[in-house]
Design an enzyme around this catalytic site. Structure first.
Site, PDB file in Angstrom:
ATOM      1  N   ASP A  36       4.332  15.332  22.481  1.00  0.00           N
ATOM      2  CA  ASP A  36       5.648  15.701  21.954  1.00  0.00           C
ATOM      3  C   ASP A  36       6.247  14.602  21.070  1.00  0.00           C
ATOM      4  O   ASP A  36       7.443  14.535  20.833  1.00  0.00           O
ATOM      5  CB  ASP A  36       6.606  16.056  23.101  1.00  0.00           C
ATOM      6  CG  ASP A  36       6.770  14.899  24.073  1.00  0.00           C
ATOM      7  OD1 ASP A  36       6.045  13.892  23.926  1.00  0.00           O
ATOM      8  OD2 ASP A  36       7.618  15.005  24.970  1.00  0.00           O
ATOM      9  N   HIS A 243     -10.049  -0.521   1.385  1.00  0.00           N
ATOM     10  CA  HIS A 243      -8.989   0.134   2.166  1.00  0.00           C
ATOM     11  C   HIS A 243      -8.913  -0.415   3.593  1.00  0.00           C
ATOM     12  O   HIS A 243      -8.597   0.309   4.539  1.00  0.00           O
ATOM     13  CB  HIS A 243      -9.183   1.659   2.188  1.00  0.00           C
ATOM     14  CG  HIS A 243      -8.840   2.296   0.877  1.00  0.00           C
ATOM     15  ND1 HIS A 243      -9.173   3.596   0.574  1.00  0.00           N
ATOM     16  CD2 HIS A 243      -8.196   1.805  -0.215  1.00  0.00           C
ATOM     17  CE1 HIS A 243      -8.736   3.865  -0.654  1.00  0.00           C
ATOM     18  NE2 HIS A 243      -8.149   2.801  -1.150  1.00  0.00           N
ATOM     19  N   ASP A 260      -2.273  -6.941   0.833  1.00  0.00           N
ATOM     20  CA  ASP A 260      -1.762  -5.901  -0.072  1.00  0.00           C
ATOM     21  C   ASP A 260      -0.713  -5.158   0.736  1.00  0.00           C
ATOM     22  O   ASP A 260      -1.050  -4.384   1.639  1.00  0.00           O
ATOM     23  CB  ASP A 260      -2.902  -4.973  -0.499  1.00  0.00           C
ATOM     24  CG  ASP A 260      -2.467  -3.901  -1.490  1.00  0.00           C
ATOM     25  OD1 ASP A 260      -1.251  -3.676  -1.653  1.00  0.00           O
ATOM     26  OD2 ASP A 260      -3.370  -3.263  -2.089  1.00  0.00           O
ATOM     27  N   ASP A 271       4.593  -2.664  -4.331  1.00  0.00           N
ATOM     28  CA  ASP A 271       3.145  -2.737  -4.078  1.00  0.00           C
ATOM     29  C   ASP A 271       2.643  -4.068  -4.624  1.00  0.00           C
ATOM     30  O   ASP A 271       2.496  -4.225  -5.831  1.00  0.00           O
ATOM     31  CB  ASP A 271       2.490  -1.536  -4.789  1.00  0.00           C
ATOM     32  CG  ASP A 271       1.000  -1.410  -4.487  1.00  0.00           C
ATOM     33  OD1 ASP A 271       0.484  -2.202  -3.687  1.00  0.00           O
ATOM     34  OD2 ASP A 271       0.374  -0.504  -5.071  1.00  0.00           O
ATOM     35  N   HIS A 354     -12.452  -0.353  -8.784  1.00  0.00           N
ATOM     36  CA  HIS A 354     -11.248   0.495  -8.846  1.00  0.00           C
ATOM     37  C   HIS A 354     -10.561   0.325 -10.194  1.00  0.00           C
ATOM     38  O   HIS A 354     -10.926  -0.537 -10.986  1.00  0.00           O
ATOM     39  CB  HIS A 354     -10.303   0.193  -7.684  1.00  0.00           C
ATOM     40  CG  HIS A 354      -9.809  -1.220  -7.589  1.00  0.00           C
ATOM     41  ND1 HIS A 354      -8.794  -1.716  -8.373  1.00  0.00           N
ATOM     42  CD2 HIS A 354     -10.203  -2.261  -6.793  1.00  0.00           C
ATOM     43  CE1 HIS A 354      -8.560  -2.978  -8.038  1.00  0.00           C
ATOM     44  NE2 HIS A 354      -9.413  -3.346  -7.094  1.00  0.00           N
ATOM     45  N   HIS A 358      -1.712   2.123 -11.369  1.00  0.00           N
ATOM     46  CA  HIS A 358      -1.246   3.477 -11.054  1.00  0.00           C
ATOM     47  C   HIS A 358       0.257   3.477 -11.232  1.00  0.00           C
ATOM     48  O   HIS A 358       0.907   2.432 -11.180  1.00  0.00           O
ATOM     49  CB  HIS A 358      -1.654   3.888  -9.628  1.00  0.00           C
ATOM     50  CG  HIS A 358      -1.247   2.920  -8.552  1.00  0.00           C
ATOM     51  ND1 HIS A 358       0.009   2.880  -8.008  1.00  0.00           N
ATOM     52  CD2 HIS A 358      -1.933   1.914  -7.921  1.00  0.00           C
ATOM     53  CE1 HIS A 358       0.071   1.930  -7.077  1.00  0.00           C
ATOM     54  NE2 HIS A 358      -1.087   1.307  -7.013  1.00  0.00           N
ATOM     55  N   HIS A 365       1.454   5.829  -5.009  1.00  0.00           N
ATOM     56  CA  HIS A 365       0.664   6.352  -6.123  1.00  0.00           C
ATOM     57  C   HIS A 365       1.516   7.469  -6.701  1.00  0.00           C
ATOM     58  O   HIS A 365       1.411   8.627  -6.295  1.00  0.00           O
ATOM     59  CB  HIS A 365      -0.710   6.849  -5.653  1.00  0.00           C
ATOM     60  CG  HIS A 365      -1.569   5.731  -5.141  1.00  0.00           C
ATOM     61  ND1 HIS A 365      -2.708   5.930  -4.403  1.00  0.00           N
ATOM     62  CD2 HIS A 365      -1.453   4.389  -5.254  1.00  0.00           C
ATOM     63  CE1 HIS A 365      -3.243   4.761  -4.085  1.00  0.00           C
ATOM     64  NE2 HIS A 365      -2.493   3.809  -4.585  1.00  0.00           N
ATOM     65  N   GLU A 394      -3.282  -4.538 -11.172  1.00  0.00           N
ATOM     66  CA  GLU A 394      -3.970  -5.047  -9.990  1.00  0.00           C
ATOM     67  C   GLU A 394      -5.482  -5.214 -10.151  1.00  0.00           C
ATOM     68  O   GLU A 394      -6.267  -4.558  -9.464  1.00  0.00           O
ATOM     69  CB  GLU A 394      -3.685  -4.145  -8.782  1.00  0.00           C
ATOM     70  CG  GLU A 394      -3.840  -2.655  -9.017  1.00  0.00           C
ATOM     71  CD  GLU A 394      -3.572  -1.852  -7.731  1.00  0.00           C
ATOM     72  OE1 GLU A 394      -4.184  -2.191  -6.704  1.00  0.00           O
ATOM     73  OE2 GLU A 394      -2.772  -0.911  -7.772  1.00  0.00           O
ATOM     74  N   TYR A 398     -14.722  -8.390  -6.147  1.00  0.00           N
ATOM     75  CA  TYR A 398     -15.181  -8.342  -4.749  1.00  0.00           C
ATOM     76  C   TYR A 398     -16.672  -8.624  -4.717  1.00  0.00           C
ATOM     77  O   TYR A 398     -17.471  -7.847  -5.253  1.00  0.00           O
ATOM     78  CB  TYR A 398     -14.865  -6.962  -4.143  1.00  0.00           C
ATOM     79  CG  TYR A 398     -13.456  -6.532  -4.451  1.00  0.00           C
ATOM     80  CD1 TYR A 398     -12.394  -6.922  -3.640  1.00  0.00           C
ATOM     81  CD2 TYR A 398     -13.176  -5.783  -5.609  1.00  0.00           C
ATOM     82  CE1 TYR A 398     -11.085  -6.552  -3.957  1.00  0.00           C
ATOM     83  CE2 TYR A 398     -11.876  -5.409  -5.928  1.00  0.00           C
ATOM     84  CZ  TYR A 398     -10.833  -5.801  -5.101  1.00  0.00           C
ATOM     85  OH  TYR A 398      -9.550  -5.444  -5.423  1.00  0.00           O
ATOM     86  N   ARG A 415      -7.820  -9.922  -5.115  1.00  0.00           N
ATOM     87  CA  ARG A 415      -7.048  -8.980  -5.929  1.00  0.00           C
ATOM     88  C   ARG A 415      -5.673  -9.590  -6.134  1.00  0.00           C
ATOM     89  O   ARG A 415      -5.146 -10.259  -5.231  1.00  0.00           O
ATOM     90  CB  ARG A 415      -6.923  -7.607  -5.241  1.00  0.00           C
ATOM     91  CG  ARG A 415      -6.110  -6.601  -6.046  1.00  0.00           C
ATOM     92  CD  ARG A 415      -6.286  -5.143  -5.597  1.00  0.00           C
ATOM     93  NE  ARG A 415      -5.810  -4.849  -4.265  1.00  0.00           N
ATOM     94  CZ  ARG A 415      -6.576  -4.690  -3.194  1.00  0.00           C
ATOM     95  NH1 ARG A 415      -7.891  -4.788  -3.303  1.00  0.00           N
ATOM     96  NH2 ARG A 415      -6.057  -4.427  -2.013  1.00  0.00           N
ATOM     97  N   GLU A 417      -1.892  -8.299  -7.554  1.00  0.00           N
ATOM     98  CA  GLU A 417      -1.189  -7.067  -7.943  1.00  0.00           C
ATOM     99  C   GLU A 417       0.300  -7.310  -8.075  1.00  0.00           C
ATOM    100  O   GLU A 417       0.945  -7.847  -7.171  1.00  0.00           O
ATOM    101  CB  GLU A 417      -1.435  -5.984  -6.873  1.00  0.00           C
ATOM    102  CG  GLU A 417      -0.639  -4.718  -7.107  1.00  0.00           C
ATOM    103  CD  GLU A 417      -1.017  -3.588  -6.151  1.00  0.00           C
ATOM    104  OE1 GLU A 417      -1.458  -3.877  -5.023  1.00  0.00           O
ATOM    105  OE2 GLU A 417      -0.860  -2.408  -6.551  1.00  0.00           O
TER     106      GLU A 417
HETATM  107  N1  GLY Z   1      -1.680  -0.512  -1.946  1.00  0.00           N
HETATM  108  C1  GLY Z   1      -2.159   0.630  -2.601  1.00  0.00           C
HETATM  109  C2  GLY Z   1      -2.657   0.323  -3.934  1.00  0.00           C
HETATM  110  O1  GLY Z   1      -2.662  -0.818  -4.331  1.00  0.00           O
HETATM  111  O2  GLY Z   1      -3.016   1.185  -4.661  1.00  0.00           O
HETATM  112 MN    MN Z   2      -1.454  -0.551  -6.074  1.00  0.00          MN
HETATM  113 MN    MN Z   3      -1.524  -2.449  -3.441  1.00  0.00          MN
END
Ligand code: GLY
Ligand code: MN
Ligand code: MN
Length: 446
Positions: A36, A243, A260, A271, A354, A358, A365, A394, A398, A415, A417
């Site tokens: 619940d 991820h 991140d 972000d 990647h 975005h 996103h 970003e 890697y 990374r 960003e």
């Molecule tokens: N943290 C999600 C991205 O960087 O797209």
């Molecule tokens: Mn991002």
């Molecule tokens: Mn991010």
């Protein structure tokens, strides 16, 4: 009285619906978690964009003349003792500036009335399970009155198509909120970096979740409601898992740590990614990789300006990353030749898999088409950037064992960003209250 941003957006949407049209926009459903127990409630971004209303079980109906009707939970003092305050339909017009409001239990009787004699109905396609069927049911109720001379809408349109374009250009309210969200998140990254170095220097055991706790503390301390997405706190080799979530791995003095994470403030996401040495000092291989990613980000930031295309930002980062992969020996010049050839053959995907950007806004996103139809012909090309758009920048690199990389580079994931608001002649980074240059990171953590 100046209209609220929500009222202004409703009028902008109404003007695009056509005079004999109605838009129906529901908020998000409550999501069960277990037994619940429910997930923390998060309103639908389109609904919130048009109302600023955060309660569940609510709908906005807007017609092409700009008349707005809200359906919301009725007042119920017995329920409010358990679940909290409800605005209720009596107070909604004054509180939200809508023209009229009903209890949500009146949807089935009122919707056919609101759709009667309209030509078109707009609703968000493919976003709310079951919505399509409910719209059909309301249309059927209108059609059933044909012999009384009531006309039924003959066309349906996706309201997301209009709202996505509106949401892509942030208004002044959104820009201010996103700047504040960026500052809060930057502070959280600073706090996590400092906590990391201090804990290791003090000889304390440190795990990824300790750093996540520092981030959450800083988000909530400044009134941000939640993380905008699950925080990534990745120590050492975990940084190469794109991820990864903040988990329980130990953070060790020689590791790089990739965080991140960004808060959501009043619905708006930030972000940020930073990658830093756990003990506050980069070793040579870590610094070399970091400098390549940083140079790629500088190039991408310089490419972010009105008139440039969305994909130019990615290409600018990619050019620098490809050159860096050759210079570091991650890719062999004998096999791959020069950076152009690495781009052409997409050999960089061994280390950079990647995209660079975005859209960012109510959703991390965020909505908005990444391509646009060109004036001369039906070809679609990457979207031209305009002032008011917000995108992330970003780039990353890697390097896992098993690639061609020399061993010194194994298990290094970097990374960087930031969130960029496109301005009249370039872009403004909303998230630079946390350092990004090597010397500045080392100084902060010293
Ligand atoms: N943290 C999600 C991205 O960087 O797209
Ligand atoms: Mn991002
Ligand atoms: Mn991010």
């Amino acid at each position: 009285m100046t209209p609220t941003p929500y009222a202004t957006r409703r009028q902008q949407l109404a003007a695009q619906l056509g005079p004999h049209a109605v838009a129906i926009v529901p908020t998000a459903a409550v999501q069960p978690r277990n037994r619940d127990n429910e997930h923390p409630y998060r309103f639908d971004s389109y609904f919130y964009y048009l109302t600023g209303f955060t309660e569940p079980h609510a709908w906005l109906v807007l017609d092409g003349q700009g008349r707005s009707t809200l359906f919301c939970q009725p007042k119920d003092l017995a329920r409010e003792i358990w679940d909290g305050y409800r605005l209720g339909p009596e107070a909604a017009p004054a509180a939200l500036g809508v023209d009229q409001a009903f209890g949500v239990d009146a949807l089935e009787t009122e919707l056919p009335k609101l759709l009667a004699n309209q030509h078109a109905v707009w609703w968000p396609f493919a976003t709310h399970p079951g919505l399509s069927q409910r719209v059909q049911t309301w249309l059927a109720a209108v059609r059933a009155q044909a012999r009384s001379g009531i006309g039924c809408p003959q066309s349906q349109h996706d309201v997301c198509a209009v709202l996505d374009d509106m949401r892509l250009i942030k208004d002044d309210t959104e820009r201010a909120l996103m700047a504040r969200a960026g500052r809060i998140s930057a502070g959280a990254h600073r706090r996590a970096m400092q906590h990391c170095a201090q804990s290791l220097r003090a000889g304390q055991a440190l795990h990824e979740y300790h750093l996540e706790a520092e981030l959450l503390h800083e988000f909530r301390r400044h009134g941000a409601q939640a993380p905008a997405y699950p925080s990534i706190v990745a120590a050492g080799a975990n940084a190469c898992v794109l991820h990864y979530r903040a988990d329980r791995a130990a953070v060790r003095p020689g590791d790089l740590v990739l965080i991140d994470a960004g808060c959501e403030l009043d619905g708006y996401a930030s972000d940020i990614t930073r990658t830093f040495p756990a003990n506050g000092r980069f070793n040579a291989a870590q610094r070399d990789v970091y400098q390549v990613v940083l140079a790629a980000q500088h190039a991408a930031v310089n490419a972010t300006r009105p008139g440039a295309r969305f994909d130019d930002v990615h290409q600018a980062a990619l050019q620098v990353l490809c050159q860096g992969m050759l210079d570091l020996g991650l890719l062999s010049r004998t096999t791959h030749g020069n950076a152009d050839a690495v781009m052409e053959q997409r050999a960089y995907t061994a280390y950079y898999m990647h995209r660079t950007s975005h859209w960012l806004g109510l959703d991390v996103h965020d909505v908005g088409a990444y391509t646009q139809a060109e004036a001369n012909g039906d070809e679609r090309r990457s979207r031209v950037l305009q002032p008011g758009m917000v995108l992330t920048i970003e780039p990353g690199l890697y390097s896992r064992p098993g690639s061609d990389a020399p061993e010194a580079f194994h298990d290094i994931g970097v990374r960087i960003e930031d969130d960029a608001l496109v301005t009249a002649n370039g872009c403004e980074l909303l998230t630079r209250d946390v350092p990004v240059e090597v010397a500045a990171i080392e100084a902060l953590m010293a």
